[in-house]
Design an enzyme around this catalytic site. Structure first.
Site, PDB file in Angstrom:
ATOM      1  CE1 TYR A 172      45.777  43.300  29.800  1.00  0.00           C
ATOM      2  CE2 TYR A 172      44.773  44.227  31.435  1.00  0.00           C
ATOM      3  CZ  TYR A 172      45.899  44.171  30.872  1.00  0.00           C
ATOM      4  OH  TYR A 172      46.874  45.218  30.943  1.00  0.00           O
ATOM      5  CG  HIS A 173      42.090  40.479  36.997  1.00  0.00           C
ATOM      6  ND1 HIS A 173      42.714  41.851  37.461  1.00  0.00           N
ATOM      7  CD2 HIS A 173      41.758  40.028  38.201  1.00  0.00           C
ATOM      8  CE1 HIS A 173      42.741  41.805  38.719  1.00  0.00           C
ATOM      9  NE2 HIS A 173      42.277  40.374  39.222  1.00  0.00           N
ATOM     10  CG  HIS A 174      41.855  35.206  36.216  1.00  0.00           C
ATOM     11  ND1 HIS A 174      42.124  34.968  37.529  1.00  0.00           N
ATOM     12  CD2 HIS A 174      40.610  35.514  36.143  1.00  0.00           C
ATOM     13  CE1 HIS A 174      40.881  34.822  38.254  1.00  0.00           C
ATOM     14  NE2 HIS A 174      39.780  35.195  37.501  1.00  0.00           N
TER      15      HIS A 174
END
Length: 314
Positions: A172-174
Site C-alpha cells: 500500500y505504501h509503495h
C-alpha cells in the site's frame, strides 16, 4: 535597505553539483514529459497489482525461495548511498526554506550569482520557486526522488521471490507514494522539497540497516529497529502537519497571507494537499500498529513467558 541574513550561503547545496550536468538541469522538461506520459504510473500500478496478486499464489506457490543474498546486499547498498546523497542536497534546502527568515541562495545556473529569498512555513508550502525546487543539483534530486518511487518497487519483487511475508502496509505504501509523487511533481508542489528531504533522510538510515542485516550483522543492529520505525512514524506526523498547513493556507477565510514572490494566497494544488493528508494519516495509523505489534506486544509476550518459566522452576 540591507536585509539581515539568517543562513550562510556557503552551505547552499547548489554550490556543490555532483556532476556537471546538474548545473544546468531543468525540472520543467521532466515535468512536461511526466504530463505527456500519465499512462506510465497507471501501467506501473496495474503491473504491480498483478505482481502481488498473481505471482505469490501461482508462480511461487510450488517453488523454492530464490537465494538473493548478494543481490540484496548490492540493492540495499545502492539505495543507502543514493538516499544519503539525496539527503545531502535536499535537507539543507529544506532547512533554509523552513527556518530562515531571509537567506542568500545560489542560483543553480553555474554563474555563481546569488539572490535574497525569504523562508518560513508559508513560503515553503505556498511560494513556487523553480530555481530551488526544479532546477540545478537540488532540483535534480527532487526529480530523482519522484521517479525513484518506481524502481523502489523492486523491494516487493525481492520479498515475493524469497517467499517472505508481504504485509498490506508494504505494498500500500509503495503504490500510493508512487501515484502521489507523480501527481505532485506535475502540479508544481512547492512543499515537495520537504517531503523529499524527509524521505531521503529516513531511507538513508533504513536501507543502511537493511544492508547491515544482509551482511550478517543483524544481532548488532537489531536494537536500532524500533528507532527506524519511530522515525518513519515521525515522518508521517510531520507530513500530515505540512499537508494540514497547506489546506489551512488554502482555505482560511481571510486568506490574507502572501508569498514574497507572488501576488496573494497559497500557490499549491488543493487536490494534492487533500490526497497527501489522507495518505499520511493512513500511514501514521498503520506504522503505529506495526510498531505496537513488533515491539510492544512482543515484549509483553516475552515477559509473560519469562514469568511462567520462573514459576515452573519454582
Amino acid at each position: 535597505m540591507t536585509q539581515e541574513l539568517s543562513y550562510n550561503p556557503q552551505y547552499d547545496p547548489n554550490r556543490y553539483p555532483l556532476f556537471d550536468f546538474m548545473r544546468t538541469f531543468e525540472g520543467e522538461s521532466v515535468r512536461l514529459w511526466m504530463c505527456d506520459h500519465i499512462e506510465v504510473p497507471v501501467l506501473v500500478a496495474g503491473a504491480y497489482f498483478f505482481l502481488i496478486i498473481y505471482v505469490p499464489d501461482r508462480f511461487m506457490k510450488n517453488r523454492e525461495p530464490f537465494q538473493l543474498k548478494n543481490f540484496n546486499r548490492v540493492w540495499n547498498l545502492t539505495l543507502a548511498l543514493y538516499s544519503l546523497v539525496g539527503a545531502f542536497y535536499t535537507v539543507p534546502m529544506m532547512y533554509m526554506n523552513l527556518f530562515s527568515k531571509n537567506y542568500q541562495a545560489v542560483l543553480p545556473d553555474g554563474s555563481g550569482r546569488t539572490e535574497i529569498r525569504h523562508g518560513g512555513l508559508f513560503n515553503t508550502l505556498c511560494d513556487w520557486n523553480p530555481t530551488e525546487y526544479y532546477d540545478g543539483p537540488v532540483g535534480f534530486f527532487v526529480s530523482a526522488f519522484i521517479l525513484s518511487k518506481i524502481p523502489e518497487m523492486i523491494d516487493t519483487i525481492l520479498i515475493i521471490l524469497q517467499k517472505k511475508q508481504l504485509i498490506f502496509l508494504h505494498w500500500y505504501h509503495h503504490i500510493t507514494v508512487m501515484l502521489y509523487c507523480w501527481h505532485a511533481y506535475t502540479r508544481r508542489i512547492s512543499g515537495g522539497i520537504v517531503y523529499a528531504a524527509m524521505n531521503y533522510f529516513v531511507h538513508s538510515i533504513m536501507y543502511s540497516y537493511y544492508l547491515m542485516c544482509t551482511l550478517g550483522l543483524r544481532k548488532y543492529v537489531r536494537p536500532f529497529a524500533p528507532l527506524i520505525t519511530f522515525l518513519q512514524i515521525a515522518q508521517m506526523v510531520a507530513g500530515t502537519f505540512f499537508e494540514v498547513a497547506c489546506l489551512y493556507y488554502l482555505y482560511r477565510p481571510e486568506n490574507k497571507g502572501h508569498a514574497y514572490d507572488r501576488s496573494v494566497g497559497c500557490d499549491t494544488d488543493p487536490t494534492n494537499a487533500r490526497l497527501g493528508m489522507m495518505m499520511y494519516m493512513t500511514y501514521y495509523y498503520m506504522f503505529c500498529k506495526l510498531f505496537k505489534r513488533s515491539y510492544i506486544d512482543k515484549k509483553s509476550v516475552s515477559r509473560e513467558g519469562q514469568a511462567l518459566e520462573a514459576k515452573k522452576q519454582k
